[in-house]
Design an enzyme around this catalytic site. Structure first.
Site, PDB file in Angstrom:
ATOM      1  N   GLU A  93       0.858  -1.171   0.000  1.00 21.39           N
ATOM      2  CA  GLU A  93       0.000   0.000   0.000  1.00 21.39           C
ATOM      3  C   GLU A  93       0.899   1.227   0.000  1.00 21.39           C
ATOM      4  O   GLU A  93       1.659   1.443   0.946  1.00 21.39           O
ATOM      5  CB  GLU A  93      -0.910   0.038   1.231  1.00 21.39           C
ATOM      6  CG  GLU A  93      -2.104  -0.874   1.149  1.00 21.39           C
ATOM      7  CD  GLU A  93      -3.056  -0.662   2.326  1.00 21.39           C
ATOM      8  OE1 GLU A  93      -2.911   0.337   3.066  1.00 21.39           O
ATOM      9  OE2 GLU A  93      -3.923  -1.521   2.522  1.00 21.39           O
ATOM     10  N   ASP A 139      -6.091   9.359   8.858  1.00 18.46           N
ATOM     11  CA  ASP A 139      -4.711   9.156   9.298  1.00 18.46           C
ATOM     12  C   ASP A 139      -4.448   9.783  10.652  1.00 18.46           C
ATOM     13  O   ASP A 139      -4.787  10.944  10.896  1.00 18.46           O
ATOM     14  CB  ASP A 139      -3.732   9.757   8.281  1.00 18.46           C
ATOM     15  CG  ASP A 139      -3.799   9.051   6.942  1.00 18.46           C
ATOM     16  OD1 ASP A 139      -4.029   7.839   6.951  1.00 18.46           O
ATOM     17  OD2 ASP A 139      -3.637   9.718   5.910  1.00 18.46           O
TER      18      ASP A 139
END
Length: 269
Positions: free
Chosen positions: A46, A57
């Site tokens: 990824e 995030d």
């Protein structure tokens, strides 16, 4: 297309899917890190695209994105970096992990042209809800790009629908909130994974917060693979001075790989 993307795996075989941020701490170092991850058995990479306004995030990846943005990293330059990784020997599938706005700004036609040119295998957009993804999902099918779906504990009532149309692998979010290292797993994660597996014909992997071998040990019988992100990005941050010095980079990469081996020991032994 790699068969990693097309079928459930034997029970004893588990996917290792690492996440790193493109351009952190430097594009050439990103390439070395990707190759090191492949050496340590990564099944799929990824590759996170730095973004200034992330929704999913946590602070570790936000800091990595800030470092990368200072280097001028963009979605376009990150995709071109995949081509460079391929030339250096990266063979595993690469998933572009990006928020939707950079794709919108680049334009879907440009995105898919770059994906074809640079050996990108898949796309994961965490802020694109399943209900709004049909057009992009169809385009991905036409282009041979896997659009990776996320499913969370809050997806009750939608799990079967999401799993039915999922491509590549089904990414299960182990806990609510943003990404980040967690010491413990939520007690309901195991029943959640079992429910998802009932409906999925492709690998079911779990991520968000996995950082140590005890967590991998606890999860390995309940899923087809493990995603490790923030813990790896934190390790990169810890090794920054050594990684950025060409004379000591090999030492840093050795330490990085040693950490990976320790975390994955339950599925590699």
């Amino acid at each position: 297309m790699n068969t990693t993307f097309t079928k459930r795996l034997p029970k004893a075989e588990k996917l290792f899917i690492p996440f790193i941020v493109a351009g952190d701490p430097h594009p050439l170092v990103t390439v070395d890190l990707a190759l090191s991850l492949q050496e340590e058995g990564a099944s799929i990479l990824e590759l996170g695209i730095p973004y200034s306004d992330p929704l999913a995030d946590g602070p570790v990846i936000q800091k990595a994105s800030a470092r990368s943005l200072k280097n001028g990293t963009t979605l376009e330059s990150s995709m071109k970096l995949v081509s460079f990784m391929r030339k250096k020997g990266l063979k595993i599938p690469v998933i572009i992990f990006t928020y939707y706005n950079p794709v919108l700004q680049l334009g879907e036609d440009n995105f898919f042209a770059l994906a074809r040119e640079n050996g990108v295998d898949g796309l994961l957009i965490p802020d694109l809800p399943y209900e709004e993804s049909e057009q992009l999902r169809q385009r991905c099918l036409e282009e041979g790009i896997k659009l990776i779906s996320l499913v969370a504990p809050t997806s009750s009532g939608r799990i079967e629908k999401i799993a039915k149309h999922a491509q590549g692998f089904l990414y299960c979010v182990s806990s609510l909130g943003v990404t980040g290292v967690r010491d413990t797993l939520h007690s309901e994660v195991y029943s959640f994974l079992q429910e998802v597996k009932k409906h999925s014909s492709i690998p079911v992997v779990v991520g968000f917060g996995i950082s140590n071998s005890s967590q991998v040990e606890a999860l390995k019988e309940h899923c087809d693979g493990i995603v490790i992100g923030s813990a790896l990005v934190q390790r990169i941050e810890d090794l920054l001075p050594v990684l950025m010095d060409e004379d000591t980079r090999e030492t840093a990469l050795y330490r990085f790989k040693s950490y990976i081996r320790s975390v994955l020991s339950p599925i590699n032994s």
